[in-house]
Scaffold this motif. Sequence first.
Motif, mmCIF file in Angstrom:
data_model
loop_
_atom_site.group_PDB
_atom_site.id
_atom_site.type_symbol
_atom_site.label_atom_id
_atom_site.label_comp_id
_atom_site.label_asym_id
_atom_site.label_seq_id
_atom_site.Cartn_x
_atom_site.Cartn_y
_atom_site.Cartn_z
ATOM 1 N N SER A 117 0.862 -1.181 0.000
ATOM 2 C CA SER A 117 0.000 0.000 0.000
ATOM 3 C C SER A 117 0.897 1.228 0.000
ATOM 4 O O SER A 117 1.887 1.290 0.736
ATOM 5 N N PHE A 118 0.546 2.206 -0.820
ATOM 6 C CA PHE A 118 1.331 3.441 -0.886
ATOM 7 C C PHE A 118 0.630 4.574 -0.144
ATOM 8 O O PHE A 118 0.819 5.751 -0.451
ATOM 9 N N GLU A 119 -0.152 4.190 0.855
ATOM 10 C CA GLU A 119 -0.873 5.169 1.666
ATOM 11 C C GLU A 119 -0.434 5.104 3.123
ATOM 12 O O GLU A 119 -1.209 5.390 4.043
ATOM 13 N N ASN A 120 0.810 4.702 3.351
ATOM 14 C CA ASN A 120 1.392 4.693 4.689
ATOM 15 C C ASN A 120 2.909 4.895 4.550
ATOM 16 O O ASN A 120 3.409 5.165 3.457
ATOM 17 N N HIS A 121 3.640 4.753 5.651
ATOM 18 C CA HIS A 121 5.073 5.070 5.678
ATOM 19 C C HIS A 121 5.967 3.931 5.167
ATOM 20 O O HIS A 121 7.192 4.066 5.199
ATOM 21 N N TRP A 122 5.385 2.812 4.707
ATOM 22 C CA TRP A 122 6.231 1.676 4.321
ATOM 23 C C TRP A 122 7.243 2.080 3.245
ATOM 24 O O TRP A 122 8.439 1.798 3.379
ATOM 25 N N LEU A 123 6.801 2.716 2.162
ATOM 26 C CA LEU A 123 7.714 3.063 1.070
ATOM 27 C C LEU A 123 8.773 4.057 1.532
ATOM 28 O O LEU A 123 9.923 3.988 1.087
ATOM 29 N N ALA A 124 8.414 4.965 2.439
ATOM 30 C CA ALA A 124 9.409 5.905 2.972
ATOM 31 C C ALA A 124 10.533 5.142 3.680
ATOM 32 O O ALA A 124 11.718 5.452 3.515
ATOM 33 N N GLY A 125 10.181 4.127 4.461
ATOM 34 C CA GLY A 125 11.198 3.311 5.115
ATOM 35 C C GLY A 125 12.023 2.518 4.123
ATOM 36 O O GLY A 125 13.239 2.356 4.272
ATOM 37 N N PHE A 126 11.361 2.007 3.085
ATOM 38 C CA PHE A 126 12.039 1.217 2.054
ATOM 39 C C PHE A 126 13.047 2.082 1.297
ATOM 40 O O PHE A 126 14.190 1.667 1.051
ATOM 41 N N ILE A 127 12.640 3.300 0.931
ATOM 42 C CA ILE A 127 13.557 4.237 0.271
ATOM 43 C C ILE A 127 14.673 4.644 1.219
ATOM 44 O O ILE A 127 15.838 4.780 0.813
ATOM 45 N N GLN A 128 14.341 4.834 2.497
ATOM 46 C CA GLN A 128 15.357 5.155 3.504
ATOM 47 C C GLN A 128 16.480 4.113 3.481
ATOM 48 O O GLN A 128 17.657 4.437 3.580
ATOM 49 N N GLY A 129 16.097 2.843 3.339
ATOM 50 C CA GLY A 129 17.079 1.768 3.404
ATOM 51 C C GLY A 129 17.840 1.534 2.117
ATOM 52 O O GLY A 129 19.063 1.334 2.137
ATOM 53 N N ASP A 130 17.151 1.552 0.984
ATOM 54 C CA ASP A 130 17.780 1.134 -0.274
ATOM 55 C C ASP A 130 17.615 2.124 -1.411
ATOM 56 O O ASP A 130 17.917 1.806 -2.556
ATOM 57 N N GLY A 131 17.102 3.318 -1.119
ATOM 58 C CA GLY A 131 16.856 4.297 -2.172
ATOM 59 C C GLY A 131 17.953 5.339 -2.274
ATOM 60 O O GLY A 131 18.764 5.512 -1.367
ATOM 61 N N SER A 132 17.962 6.019 -3.407
ATOM 62 C CA SER A 132 18.959 7.065 -3.659
ATOM 63 C C SER A 132 18.323 8.170 -4.496
ATOM 64 O O SER A 132 17.715 7.901 -5.537
ATOM 65 N N PHE A 133 18.460 9.426 -4.007
ATOM 66 C CA PHE A 133 17.997 10.595 -4.758
ATOM 67 C C PHE A 133 19.189 11.200 -5.494
ATOM 68 O O PHE A 133 20.228 11.459 -4.887
ATOM 69 N N GLN A 134 19.031 11.431 -6.800
ATOM 70 C CA GLN A 134 20.147 11.934 -7.606
ATOM 71 C C GLN A 134 19.669 13.033 -8.559
ATOM 72 O O GLN A 134 18.533 13.012 -9.026
ATOM 73 N N ILE A 135 20.566 13.968 -8.814
ATOM 74 C CA ILE A 135 20.377 14.938 -9.893
ATOM 75 C C ILE A 135 21.473 14.663 -10.914
ATOM 76 O O ILE A 135 22.661 14.705 -10.586
ATOM 77 N N GLN A 136 21.082 14.357 -12.128
ATOM 78 C CA GLN A 136 22.054 14.063 -13.185
ATOM 79 C C GLN A 136 22.044 15.174 -14.225
ATOM 80 O O GLN A 136 20.981 15.573 -14.706
ATOM 81 N N ILE A 137 23.232 15.679 -14.535
ATOM 82 C CA ILE A 137 23.386 16.752 -15.520
ATOM 83 C C ILE A 137 24.362 16.274 -16.590
ATOM 84 O O ILE A 137 25.516 15.950 -16.292
ATOM 85 N N ASN A 138 23.885 16.204 -17.824
ATOM 86 C CA ASN A 138 24.705 15.723 -18.938
ATOM 87 C C ASN A 138 24.796 16.795 -20.011
ATOM 88 O O ASN A 138 23.789 17.384 -20.406
ATOM 89 N N ASN A 139 26.016 17.056 -20.461
ATOM 90 C CA ASN A 139 26.238 17.987 -21.570
ATOM 91 C C ASN A 139 26.141 17.239 -22.893
ATOM 92 O O ASN A 139 26.735 16.168 -23.060
ATOM 93 N N ARG A 140 25.395 17.813 -23.843
ATOM 94 C CA ARG A 140 25.155 17.145 -25.128
ATOM 95 C C ARG A 140 25.518 18.109 -26.257
ATOM 96 O O ARG A 140 24.858 19.137 -26.453
ATOM 97 N N ALA A 141 26.541 17.744 -27.026
ATOM 98 C CA ALA A 141 27.076 18.657 -28.050
ATOM 99 C C ALA A 141 26.162 18.791 -29.259
ATOM 100 O O ALA A 141 26.038 19.869 -29.833
ATOM 101 N N ASN A 142 25.491 17.726 -29.650
ATOM 102 C CA ASN A 142 24.754 17.722 -30.911
ATOM 103 C C ASN A 142 23.246 17.846 -30.746
ATOM 104 O O ASN A 142 22.474 17.384 -31.569
ATOM 105 N N PHE A 143 22.830 18.455 -29.634
ATOM 106 C CA PHE A 143 21.406 18.643 -29.373
ATOM 107 C C PHE A 143 21.094 20.129 -29.250
ATOM 108 O O PHE A 143 21.945 20.935 -28.843
#
Length: 250
Positions: A117-143
């Motif tokens: 169920s995604f209506e409680n704190h279970w997923l928050a705990g799951f992300i706490q344990g095995d999740g990662s928040f990232q910002i990815q920035i890629n330079n693209r020459a031909n775009f």
Amino acid sequence: NFLNAQKPKDIEEFGYWLAGLIDADGHIEKEGNVCLFFHERDLSVAYYIKKIIGHGSILKLKKSKSYRYRCCRTDKVRRIGQMIWGKLRHEDKIKQFNSRLVPKIGGNKTKNSLSISFENHWLAGFIQGDGSFQIQINNRANFKLKTQIMVVIQISQKKELLLQQIKNAFGGVIYYYKPQDYFFYTSSSIPNAKKFVDYLDNFQVIGSSFKIYQLWRQAHLYMRQRQHLTELGPNNIADLKASISKLKKN
């Protein structure tokens, strides 16, 4: 735009968060002891759990930046068991609960439900344990758009079932990484990120993970407002990425 940090407000919410954390990165030993593992930047989270449970030892692991929280006192393990009963979703952790925890603390075996169920704190705990928040920035020459910016959330697991349910609810893709025998869930689209923001604003991660989430969330809001297409937008998002990197190094 920044949130106030909020921990689970009662034992029921804490139980779902703790169950998600155990499903992600916890372990119930053969003796019925409950173990959780933390990067040193989230040591405060281990002490938070110790305070709520009322017992536990916290040990730095050798040649590592990790700490282990272990609860072995029968009355406190029973408290954990009561908190997470019926809330575990990982088939291996459910088996550990029933074959290792129940003989130590007595009581009934936990429900064998793998549906999230995604209506409680279970997923928050799951992300706490095995999740990662990232910002990815890629330079693209031909775009036409020279800089590609993505707000990414990743979750890794040995088994695919729970990741598949997260994918079904939030979008994203799942990859299998053969060298380490792992599955990786990853999401990088703005609409998917909004779904996670809608969830995580209500059911929060804790400690340094919350600080990192705040920065990731801010980058997402910039992109939803299309500020990443302005002259200064990419620089502002690059600053947020640098702040996340600094937090992850500390």
